[in-house]
Motif scaffolding. Structure first.
Motif, short mmCIF file in Angstrom:
data_model
loop_
_atom_site.label_atom_id
_atom_site.label_comp_id
_atom_site.label_asym_id
_atom_site.label_seq_id
_atom_site.Cartn_x
_atom_site.Cartn_y
_atom_site.Cartn_z
N LEU A 95 0.83 -1.21 0.00
CA LEU A 95 0.00 0.00 0.00
C LEU A 95 0.86 1.26 0.00
O LEU A 95 0.54 2.24 -0.69
CB LEU A 95 -0.94 0.00 1.20
CG LEU A 95 -2.17 -0.89 1.08
CD1 LEU A 95 -2.94 -0.93 2.41
CD2 LEU A 95 -3.08 -0.41 -0.03
N GLU A 96 1.95 1.24 0.75
CA GLU A 96 2.87 2.37 0.76
C GLU A 96 3.48 2.58 -0.62
O GLU A 96 3.58 3.71 -1.10
CB GLU A 96 3.98 2.16 1.80
CG GLU A 96 3.51 2.25 3.23
CD GLU A 96 4.55 1.76 4.24
OE1 GLU A 96 5.71 1.48 3.84
OE2 GLU A 96 4.20 1.64 5.43
N GLN A 97 3.89 1.49 -1.28
CA GLN A 97 4.45 1.59 -2.62
C GLN A 97 3.43 2.13 -3.61
O GLN A 97 3.75 2.97 -4.45
CB GLN A 97 4.96 0.23 -3.09
CG GLN A 97 6.23 -0.22 -2.42
CD GLN A 97 6.67 -1.61 -2.89
OE1 GLN A 97 5.92 -2.33 -3.53
NE2 GLN A 97 7.89 -1.98 -2.55
N LYS B 244 3.01 5.85 -3.07
CA LYS B 244 4.13 6.60 -3.64
C LYS B 244 4.03 6.65 -5.17
O LYS B 244 4.29 7.68 -5.79
CB LYS B 244 5.46 5.98 -3.22
CG LYS B 244 5.81 6.23 -1.77
CD LYS B 244 7.11 5.54 -1.39
CE LYS B 244 7.39 5.71 0.09
NZ LYS B 244 8.60 4.99 0.50
N ALA B 245 3.66 5.52 -5.77
CA ALA B 245 3.53 5.47 -7.23
C ALA B 245 2.40 6.39 -7.69
O ALA B 245 2.52 7.09 -8.70
CB ALA B 245 3.25 4.04 -7.69
N ASN B 246 1.31 6.43 -6.93
CA ASN B 246 0.19 7.30 -7.27
C ASN B 246 0.61 8.77 -7.16
O ASN B 246 0.25 9.59 -8.01
CB ASN B 246 -1.00 7.01 -6.36
CG ASN B 246 -2.26 7.68 -6.83
OD1 ASN B 246 -2.56 7.71 -8.02
ND2 ASN B 246 -3.01 8.25 -5.89
N ALA B 247 1.37 9.11 -6.13
CA ALA B 247 1.85 10.49 -5.97
C ALA B 247 2.78 10.86 -7.13
O ALA B 247 2.69 11.98 -7.67
CB ALA B 247 2.55 10.65 -4.63
N ASN C 72 0.69 11.49 -10.19
CA ASN C 72 0.02 12.79 -10.11
C ASN C 72 0.98 13.94 -10.40
O ASN C 72 0.62 14.90 -11.08
CB ASN C 72 -0.64 12.96 -8.74
CG ASN C 72 -1.87 12.09 -8.59
OD1 ASN C 72 -2.44 11.62 -9.57
ND2 ASN C 72 -2.27 11.85 -7.35
N ARG C 73 2.23 13.84 -9.90
CA ARG C 73 3.23 14.87 -10.20
C ARG C 73 3.53 14.90 -11.70
O ARG C 73 3.60 15.97 -12.31
CB ARG C 73 4.52 14.61 -9.42
CG ARG C 73 4.47 15.03 -7.97
CD ARG C 73 5.85 15.05 -7.32
NE ARG C 73 6.55 13.78 -7.42
CZ ARG C 73 6.39 12.75 -6.60
NH1 ARG C 73 5.56 12.85 -5.59
NH2 ARG C 73 7.08 11.64 -6.77
N PHE C 74 3.67 13.71 -12.31
CA PHE C 74 3.96 13.62 -13.73
C PHE C 74 2.82 14.24 -14.56
O PHE C 74 3.06 15.03 -15.46
CB PHE C 74 4.18 12.16 -14.14
CG PHE C 74 4.34 11.96 -15.61
CD1 PHE C 74 5.51 12.33 -16.25
CD2 PHE C 74 3.32 11.39 -16.36
CE1 PHE C 74 5.66 12.15 -17.62
CE2 PHE C 74 3.45 11.22 -17.73
CZ PHE C 74 4.63 11.60 -18.36
#
Length: 178
Positions: A138-140, A143-146, A149-151
């Motif tokens: 879930l943490e990974q 982080k991947a979702n964040a 979103n930045r990209f």
């Protein structure tokens, strides 16, 4: 088409586990089991002590007895969830109270699992691994979702300027300004 799992298993060594039990023998046994897998652990003997220790120890998982002096494990779990919210560590109840009603009460209090005493070391480790791996995944994902979103934010920003120019020129052409 065969699907192969080539990913390496998540390393859980060093994860912190809080053992909450008024029975010192149970704590020693659980501590020995956890040590063999490389977990770092701390102990509390009451619910109040667990809440206080939680602030400084910040465990990744809690193994909690239900019957303790002071507030019981169910109430301790509720208070941890209330105080620390979604960031609070998952609670696995380890107790002699194994009636279906007790299991439901524990899960309703915010626990994620329920292990009966006397516990089996392999089962304890398997359940701990399962919950910690889920938490790590879930943490990974978070982080991947964040990162996604930045990209997408950068892409939207980088496309906005050229598209604004094109739109402006199209409006000029439409209005016959050029």
């Amino acid at each position: 088409m065969a699907v192969s799992n080539t990913s390496t298993p998540l390393s859980l060594a060093g994860r912190k586990i809080l053992i909450v039990d008024d029975d010192r023998l149970s704590i020693r046994i659980l501590g020995g089991i956890l040590k063999t897998d490389g977990y770092v652990w701390s102990e509390a003997h009451t619910g109040e002590g667990a809440i206080e220790l939680y602030k400084t120890f910040q465990p990744d998982l809690i193994l909690m007895d239900v019957l303790m002096p002071g507030i019981d494990g169910f109430e301790t779990c509720r208070r941890l969830k209330q105080t620390f919210g979604e960031k609070s560590a998952p609670v696995i109840f380890i107790t002699a109270k194994t009636e279906s009603e007790d299991v439901v009460k524990g899960l309703s209090a915010g626990g994620v699992d329920y292990l009966p005493k006397p516990f089996k070391p392999k089962e304890v480790l398997a359940r701990i691994r399962s919950h910690l791996q889920s938490q790590a995944l879930l943490e990974q994902l978070s982080k991947a979702n964040a990162a996604k979103n930045r990209f997408l934010g950068m892409c939207a920003h980088d496309l906005r300027n050229p598209l604004a120019s094109i739109r402006g020129l199209a409006e000029f052409l439409r209005d016959g300004a050029l």
